[in-house]
Enzyme design. Structure first.
Site, PDB file in Angstrom:
ATOM      1  N   LYS A 183       0.879  -1.177   0.000  1.00  0.00           N
ATOM      2  CA  LYS A 183       0.000   0.000   0.000  1.00  0.00           C
ATOM      3  C   LYS A 183       0.915   1.225   0.000  1.00  0.00           C
ATOM      4  CE  LYS A 183      -2.905   3.247   1.154  1.00  0.00           C
ATOM      5  NZ  LYS A 183      -1.958   4.326   0.732  1.00  0.00           N
ATOM      6  N   GLY A 236       7.007   5.460   8.437  1.00  0.00           N
ATOM      7  CA  GLY A 236       6.209   6.681   8.533  1.00  0.00           C
ATOM      8  C   GLY A 236       6.378   7.309   9.907  1.00  0.00           C
ATOM      9  N   GLU A 258       9.584   1.576  11.098  1.00  0.00           N
ATOM     10  CA  GLU A 258      10.680   2.518  10.864  1.00  0.00           C
ATOM     11  C   GLU A 258      10.044   3.895  10.932  1.00  0.00           C
ATOM     12  OE1 GLU A 258      12.455   5.199   9.246  1.00  0.00           O
ATOM     13  OE2 GLU A 258      12.584   4.131   7.332  1.00  0.00           O
ATOM     14  N   LEU A 259      10.230   4.553  12.084  1.00  0.00           N
ATOM     15  CA  LEU A 259       9.419   5.741  12.394  1.00  0.00           C
ATOM     16  C   LEU A 259      10.259   7.022  12.357  1.00  0.00           C
ATOM     17  CD1 LEU A 259       7.373   4.004  15.243  1.00  0.00           C
ATOM     18  CD2 LEU A 259       6.887   4.069  12.785  1.00  0.00           C
ATOM     19  N   CYS A 292      13.748  10.649   6.718  1.00  0.00           N
ATOM     20  CA  CYS A 292      13.720  10.315   8.158  1.00  0.00           C
ATOM     21  C   CYS A 292      15.094  10.420   8.802  1.00  0.00           C
ATOM     22  CB  CYS A 292      13.220   8.895   8.372  1.00  0.00           C
ATOM     23  SG  CYS A 292      11.602   8.614   7.712  1.00  0.00           S
ATOM     24  N   GLU A 389      10.920  16.669  14.347  1.00  0.00           N
ATOM     25  CA  GLU A 389      11.382  16.510  12.977  1.00  0.00           C
ATOM     26  C   GLU A 389      10.721  17.596  12.107  1.00  0.00           C
ATOM     27  OE1 GLU A 389       9.948  12.748  11.485  1.00  0.00           O
ATOM     28  OE2 GLU A 389      11.904  12.358  10.604  1.00  0.00           O
TER      29      GLU A 389
HETATM   30  C1  SIN Z   1      13.818   7.295   5.038  1.00  0.00           C
HETATM   31  O1  SIN Z   1      13.700   8.501   4.989  1.00  0.00           O
HETATM   32  O2  SIN Z   1      13.155   6.622   5.815  1.00  0.00           O
HETATM   33  C2  SIN Z   1      14.738   6.549   4.134  1.00  0.00           C
HETATM   34  C3  SIN Z   1      16.022   7.206   3.903  1.00  0.00           C
HETATM   35  C4  SIN Z   1      17.114   6.255   3.483  1.00  0.00           C
HETATM   36  O3  SIN Z   1      16.911   5.048   3.329  1.00  0.00           O
HETATM   37  O4  SIN Z   1      18.224   6.747   3.331  1.00  0.00           O
END
Ligand code: SIN
Length: 486
Positions: A183, A236, A258-259, A292, A389
């Site tokens: 998704k 996210g 993975e936050l 992230c 962030e």
């Molecule tokens: C992310 O922003 O979650 C991924 C960035 C990356 O894999 O370098």
């Protein structure tokens, strides 16, 4: 302008892919996909819901029986075919990505290479899923440990890396013998659908990789609630990650989360200045700061503070803001109006708390999504931009005195995804490795992502690792077998 640049127009799909075919589902509802650089409508995808998700799960359960019983080598060859097709269609995939996501074309090409690398890596890893034979506690028994694929996996991915977040998860899942329902974000579905076209061309069997388009709520909740879906992998925000975890407790699903992050970028007095500035610009402004792992806060020791600011300013002011399809663009638009407003809130808050604006600070044109590289100095520890962030091209710079203060400020956040530090002193490197609370740490490096490394966080940045030899373990369970009667 929209898709005239594509060499293979069939890579653009305005239908979703599940149950073995491309379709719209029953719903007449469509989602508009917008080019953030021009705000023009690029196309539409169906807005699917519970009914279509249940159909996809049924197909995925069936496909799992066949896919999981194939040899590792068969799976490996098919995943590798898929990877090779990505390579062959690199330019088209990159153009599609820039059109729907906005990042400069050079960065999109880089992301396609990055996305390819996960399929390549996991096609190799699929042949290296080893179990164990353990010396038995009894003479008449044998102890075996098997690694088995978990089953159907729901993969929920964001708009900032529209291809690589899908292949990072799906490569591992498929290599382990699992099947995937993907998704993608409703903001960037075309990259995901193009991946499905190539998966089909590569010979990935029906039902092994399906893509459902739509708004997150209904599709995600159906996947999370269904007992036959054995794992959810999500990239996210921390806020949504917590909701997924809570909801998953009903079926006790395996999770990879993975936050969000709030990466500190520490520069100590003994750092190599040129290298620190190069790393700072790369880490902060990649994907316009919508990453992230990008540096969120710059913590600079007092003796190097002024010279760092001078060179950082000089280098960042050379970034060229514009449409990602234009050749010299190095900074693309932000993804949405909400994103621009968040950046503005962070800047206003920093200024109200005593910060100084050294570069940028205002969107280029009212109503558009172009926001320039922004540098704020003298930012206070209590500013929003130090605590949250920002997800935009804003670099707040904080001055610190001692090594201990640097570590304390770096760790003063509930999240811990990535961190960066620049120093030439090996004792400091040892201490940083030990004390920095993050899942990933770049020392004298501003870009640390690769298919070979375990990507993931600590604290409220979530858990689970993606890529590397650890990534595939997230899609396997361990079964202990005691064989008696010897
Ligand atoms: C992310 O922003 O979650 C991924 C960035 C990356 O894999 O370098």
């Amino acid at each position: 302008m929209s898709f005239e640049f594509l060499h293979r127009k069939e890579l653009l799909r305005e239908k979703a892919f599940w149950g073995g075919s491309w379709k719209n589902g029953n719903s007449d509802l469509k989602i508009q996909v917008i080019n953030p650089a021009t705000l023009e409508v690029l196309g539409h995808v169906p807005s699917l819901g519970q009914k279509e998700t249940l159909e996809a799960i049924e197909t995925s359960v069936l496909a799992f029986q066949d896919w999981s019983s194939r040899t590792a080598k068969e799976r490996s060859i098919l995943i590798r075919n898929w990877a090779d097709l990505m390579k062959r269609n690199r330019e088209d995939l990159a153009i599609l990505m820039t059109l729907e996501q906005g990042k400069p074309l050079a960065e999109s090409r880089g992301e396609i290479d990055y996305a390819f690398s996960f399929l390549e890596w996991f096609s190799e890893e699929s042949k290296r899923i080893y179990g164990d034979i353990i010396p038995s506690h009894r003479k008449d028994t044998k102890i075996e440990v098997l690694k088995q694929p978990i089953g159907v996996c729901g993969i929920l991915t964001p708009w900032n890396f529209p291809s690589s977040m899908i292949t990072r998860k799906t490569g591992a899942a498929l290599a382990a013998g699992c099947t995937v329902i993907s998704k993608p974000s409703e903001l960037t579905p075309f990259s995901a659908l193009a991946l499905a076209v190539l998966a089909q061309e590569a010979g990935i069997p029906e039902g092994v990789f399906q893509v459902l388009t739509g708004y997150p709520e209904e599709i995600a909740n159906t996947l999370i609630d269904h007992p036959e879906v054995r794992k959810i992998s999500f990239t996210g925000s921390t806020q949504v990650g917590k909701r997924i975890m809570e909801r998953s407790s009903k079926t006790l699903k395996r999770l990879s989360l993975e936050l969000g992050g709030n990466a500190p970028f520490l520069i100590f007095d003994d750092a190599n200045l040129e290298s620190a500035v190069r790393g700072a610009v790369l880490s902060k402004f990649r994907n316009s700061g919508q990453t992230c792992v990008c540096a969120n806060r710059f913590l600079v020791q007092s003796k190097i503070y002024d010279s760092f600011l001078d060179l950082f300013l000089e280098t960042a002011s050379k970034l060229k803001l514009g449409n990602g399809l234009e050749k010299d663009t190095t900074l693309g638009p932000l993804i949405s109006e909400v994103a621009v407003q968040k950046v503005e809130t962070h800047i206003n808050d920093a200024l109200q708390n005593g910060g100084n604006l050294l570069l940028g600070g205002r969107r280029l044109e009212s109503g558009k999504l172009f926001f320039p590289a922004t540098i704020l100095s003298n930012v206070s520890e209590n500013s929003l931009s130090m605590k949250e962030e920002v997800f935009g091209p804003v670099a707040p710079v904080y001055r610190f005195e001692s090594f201990e203060e640097g570590i304390r400020v770096a760790n003063s956040t509930p999240v811990g995804l990535a961190a960066y530090a620049y120093t030439e002193d090996y004792k400091k490197i040892e201490a940083l490795s030990k004390h920095i609370e993050s899942g990933m740490l770049g020392i004298n490096e501003g870009l640390i992502s690769s298919e070979q490394v375990p990507f993931g966080g600590l604290k409220e940045s979530g858990f689970g690792r993606e890529g590397s030899k650890y990534g595939i373990q997230e899609y396997l369970h361990v079964k202990y077998i005691c064989i008696g009667g010897f």
